[in-house]
Each structure stands twice: as C-alpha cells, then as structure tokens.
Design an enzyme around this catalytic site. Structure first.
Site, short mmCIF file in Angstrom:
data_model
loop_
_atom_site.label_atom_id
_atom_site.label_comp_id
_atom_site.label_asym_id
_atom_site.label_seq_id
_atom_site.Cartn_x
_atom_site.Cartn_y
_atom_site.Cartn_z
N LYS A 169 0.85 -1.19 0.00
CA LYS A 169 0.00 0.00 0.00
C LYS A 169 0.88 1.24 0.00
O LYS A 169 1.85 1.33 0.77
CB LYS A 169 -0.90 0.00 1.24
CG LYS A 169 -1.99 -1.05 1.19
CD LYS A 169 -3.02 -0.70 0.13
CE LYS A 169 -4.05 -1.82 -0.03
NZ LYS A 169 -4.96 -1.55 -1.16
N ASP A 196 -0.15 -0.08 -4.62
CA ASP A 196 -1.56 0.34 -4.74
C ASP A 196 -1.78 1.63 -3.95
O ASP A 196 -1.66 1.64 -2.73
CB ASP A 196 -2.45 -0.78 -4.19
CG ASP A 196 -3.93 -0.50 -4.38
OD1 ASP A 196 -4.27 0.57 -4.91
OD2 ASP A 196 -4.74 -1.37 -3.99
N GLU A 222 -1.14 0.61 -9.10
CA GLU A 222 -2.60 0.42 -9.01
C GLU A 222 -3.28 1.68 -8.48
O GLU A 222 -2.84 2.24 -7.47
CB GLU A 222 -2.89 -0.77 -8.10
CG GLU A 222 -4.37 -1.10 -7.95
CD GLU A 222 -4.57 -2.46 -7.29
OE1 GLU A 222 -3.78 -3.40 -7.57
OE2 GLU A 222 -5.52 -2.60 -6.50
N GLU A 248 -11.30 -1.53 -9.73
CA GLU A 248 -12.11 -2.07 -8.63
C GLU A 248 -13.28 -1.15 -8.30
O GLU A 248 -14.24 -1.59 -7.66
CB GLU A 248 -11.24 -2.33 -7.38
CG GLU A 248 -10.66 -1.10 -6.74
CD GLU A 248 -9.64 -1.44 -5.65
OE1 GLU A 248 -8.52 -1.83 -6.00
OE2 GLU A 248 -9.98 -1.30 -4.47
N ASP A 271 -13.99 -6.07 -9.72
CA ASP A 271 -14.30 -6.97 -8.61
C ASP A 271 -15.58 -7.69 -8.99
O ASP A 271 -16.61 -7.05 -9.23
CB ASP A 271 -14.48 -6.17 -7.31
CG ASP A 271 -14.55 -7.09 -6.10
OD1 ASP A 271 -15.36 -8.04 -6.13
OD2 ASP A 271 -13.80 -6.87 -5.15
N HIS A 298 -9.94 -7.70 -8.95
CA HIS A 298 -9.79 -7.29 -7.56
C HIS A 298 -10.56 -8.30 -6.71
O HIS A 298 -11.63 -8.76 -7.11
CB HIS A 298 -10.40 -5.90 -7.38
CG HIS A 298 -10.46 -5.43 -5.96
ND1 HIS A 298 -11.62 -5.48 -5.19
CD2 HIS A 298 -9.52 -4.89 -5.17
CE1 HIS A 298 -11.36 -4.98 -3.99
NE2 HIS A 298 -10.10 -4.62 -3.94
N GLU A 331 -5.38 -12.31 -6.65
CA GLU A 331 -5.18 -11.48 -5.46
C GLU A 331 -5.55 -12.26 -4.21
O GLU A 331 -6.71 -12.68 -4.05
CB GLU A 331 -6.03 -10.20 -5.54
CG GLU A 331 -5.85 -9.34 -4.30
CD GLU A 331 -6.30 -7.89 -4.45
OE1 GLU A 331 -7.20 -7.62 -5.27
OE2 GLU A 331 -5.74 -7.03 -3.75
MG MG Z 1 -6.65 -1.88 -4.98
#
Ligand code: MG
Length: 383
Positions: A169, A196, A222, A248, A271, A298, A331
């Site tokens: 992250k 991301d 991302e 996503e 997603d 996602h 993922e």
């Molecule tokens: Mg993400």
C-alpha cells in the site's frame, strides 16, 4: 425450475487491531452473502463487495421479490431483467453491486444443477492452479520509521511463505511512499512487487511516485489516480513505463469500455462481487480483450469472491497468445478476515501461495451454517 427463496446474510467481525490504507482505517470486516434456493432445493451462494446494510435492502426489497418464480438457470436473461428493472435510476453503484451478488449465486446454483464447475460453465479451464500474490502491508498507527520496518518484515514473511509476488500500500504521503518503495525493493530484490495508491494522488504526485516505481522495477501501479480521471490516466501512462492498473471502483462492460478505450490503463481489475457479477465480468473481459488488455480481478471478500475470481482466472485467455505467455495471478488478501478463513466447511485450497481451482460443481466452496450464525448481524428471507 423456479427461484423459490432468496436469503441475505449480513455478517460482521470486529478486528482485534485496525489497519489502514490511503483513505481510511478498517476496524471491522462486513459482508453481505446472498443465498438463492430453487424449488428443487438446490442452493447457490453469492457475495456483494461494499456496504452490507444497503445491499441487504436492495436485494430483499427490490430485486428479490421480482426474481421469485423465475428460472434460475437463465443467468444472462435474469441479469438483463435486473438491468432493465433498475436502469433508469441505478446504472451503477450499489444496485449493480447487489446484482453482482445475485448473479454469482445464480452461477453457483446453475453449476450445481448441471454438475459443472463455474470455470467449466465459463468455457473451460486453461489451468488447474492459479498462483497468488499477497495483498498486505496496510498502514498501522505508529511512527513512520517503525511502520516501514514493520511493513518490510511483513513482506519478508510472505516471501518465506512462498509468495513470489506481492502488493504494498502507498498513498500515505509521497515522501513516505517513495522511501517505502525503495526500501521494499532493497529487502526483496527478486520478488515481483506491485504498489496500490487507492487513488490518493493528483497527477503531478502520481508522476513523481511512478518514476520511483519505474526505477525499482515494480510490476504495476494500481489506482494512482481517482477513477473519474480517465484522461489523466492516459497522460500519466505517457510519462511512465510501469503498467497502470485500475477498475475495482468501475462496473459493467459500458464503464470498462469508457475507462479502457481512453488508453491509460493496461491492467483491468473489476471486482466480480461489484462489477456486475460473473455474467458481466465475462463481458468486461471481452471488452478488455478487444483492446489487448488482460483482466486481473480485484478480490477482497470471503471464499465466495475468491472462488469466483479463481474460476475466472482459470478460464481466461491471456493476451497476447504466446507459447511462454505469463500466467494469470490471483489477489490473495492477507489481512485478518475470519469471514474468509472461518466461515467455510470447504474453502478454496491454497498451498505454496497457489490456489487450486475447485473442481466440484458450482463455485466449489461450502458455507458452514454454524459459523454463519456466529457472525450474523441480520438475515432476511423472502419466498
Ligand atoms: Mg486496490
């Protein structure tokens, strides 16, 4: 065959310790499961990604009553029925998320009825296993130096578990982010790394952070930018080598057609529990394929979402065709989530950071009804 009963299950677990990303901190895990029962007793399960209470109302009071009595095997027909019923005021957002959970449950039910796994229903499997990448390295409330050390230790732990790829992250603040990107690469020189930002940057910030990702050979960047800014994605792409990934927050073939045809995105990430379900994800894959773009879903939910994503990746043709084309990648959210890890009698089997594609009929995972009661906030039933 007719739909006889639709139940929704709002489940919740309060976390021992909160964890954060660029937008907020999580202190609970919530989900909304959908259970659809046909008149012969066959049951299908689905899941919605997002605010469970709102999904529960959308399904129990809007879509559910309209679906009772219809043929559950007519998945594409029912998707377009739901689209038509709600199009004028709900082309996306929560209503599409609710449709997603219903659609996943219908595919599970159809597979169980026909004795076929969902990947067989999708057109057949290219692969029996799908390697996973670890999603983790979320923020904790501590000084930045200690946080950086803790995140690197977490990542090294995933490598020791067998993960060859993982996603960190970023988006806390650009100064911290670029230090973390470099330190992570130094600690893991041979690991495939992704980053991301959860749409935390403006364009100049995204350019500067992206240049550091380029320098350290990250595999994708991302959600650098807010999903509304398709033109900025294109402008960012022209300045960077690292592939841009997003999707996503996007839904339907129409949304992805707009996003991808703007030319800024190289990896599409719908997603399945939000984009419109399995039915719509297959159409999104066709839109992406027509532009030479691969889809890497996602996935941040329970074993139902994970099973759906695993079947989707198992059945996906990789662009471009090539004897040694890179494989699909799944993922695997590593954050604590008992709604994923303690809710299923039969989960997706994961060994050496690789998911085995379920071969049982339907999604191939089985909900443990006793555990379901333990996490229950509210259940609805219409019949
Ligand atoms: Mg993400």
């Amino acid at each position: 065959m007719k739909i006889d009963c639709i139940r929704t299950h709002h489940l919740r677990h309060r976390l021992d310790a909160p964890f954060g990303f660029s937008q907020w901190y999580y202190d609970t895990r919530n989900t909304l499961l959908v259970e659809i029962i046909a008149d012969d007793g066959t049951t299908g399960w689905g899941e919605c990604y997002g605010p469970a209470e709102v999904y529960q109302a959308a399904i129990s009071s809007f879509y559910g009553p309209r679906l009772l009595g219809l043929d559950p095997l007519a998945t594409d027909r029912l998707w377009h029925d739901m689209w038509q019923w709600s199009l004028d005021f709900a082309r996306g957002g929560i209503m599409m998320g609710a449709m997603s959970g219903i659609d996943i449950a219908l595919w599970d039910l159809k597979g169980k009825t026909l004795g076929l796994s969902v990947s067989e229903l999708m057109g057949g499997r290219y692969r029996d296993t799908v390697p996973g990448y670890a999603t983790g390295m979320y923020f904790k409330d501590m000084p930045e130096d200690a946080l950086s050390e803790s995140l690197i230790a977490e990542a090294v732990g995933y490598r020791e578990q067998g993960f060859k790829a993982m996603k960190i992250k970023i988006g806390k603040n650009p100064a911290f982010d670029v230090r973390l990107i470099a330190a992570m690469r130094e600690a893991l020189p041979h690991t495939t790394l992704m980053a991301d930002a959860n749409h935390a940057y403006d364009l100049p910030e995204a350019v500067r952070v992206g240049q550091v990702l380029d320098k350290h050979n990250y595999a994708w960047f991302e959600e650098p930018l807010s999903p509304e800014f398709e033109l900025q994605y294109r402008q960012l792409r022209e300045k960077l080598d690292v592939p841009l990934a997003t999707g996503e927050c996007e839904q339907t073939r129409y949304g992805f057609q707009r996003l991808l045809s703007a030319g800024g995105v190289q990896i599409a990430q719908p997603d399945l529990a939000y984009c419109g379900g399995i039915s719509e994800a297959l159409k999104i894959r066709s839109v992406a394929s027509s532009l030479g773009i691969n889809v890497v879903p996602h996935c941040w939910g329970t074993m139902l979402s994970l099973a759906a994503a695993t079947h989707f990746l198992a059945s996906g043709y990789r662009e471009p065709g090539r004897a040694e084309v890179g494989g699909a990648i799944l993922e695997l959210d590593r954050t604590p989530n008992p709604l994923r890890d303690e809710l299923f009698e039969v989960p997706v089997t994961i060994e050496d950071a690789t998911a085995r594609v379920p071969t049982a009929s339907g999604l191939g995972v089985i909900v443990d009804r006793t555990a379901l009661q333990a996490f229950r906030v509210k259940e609805t039933e219409i019949r």
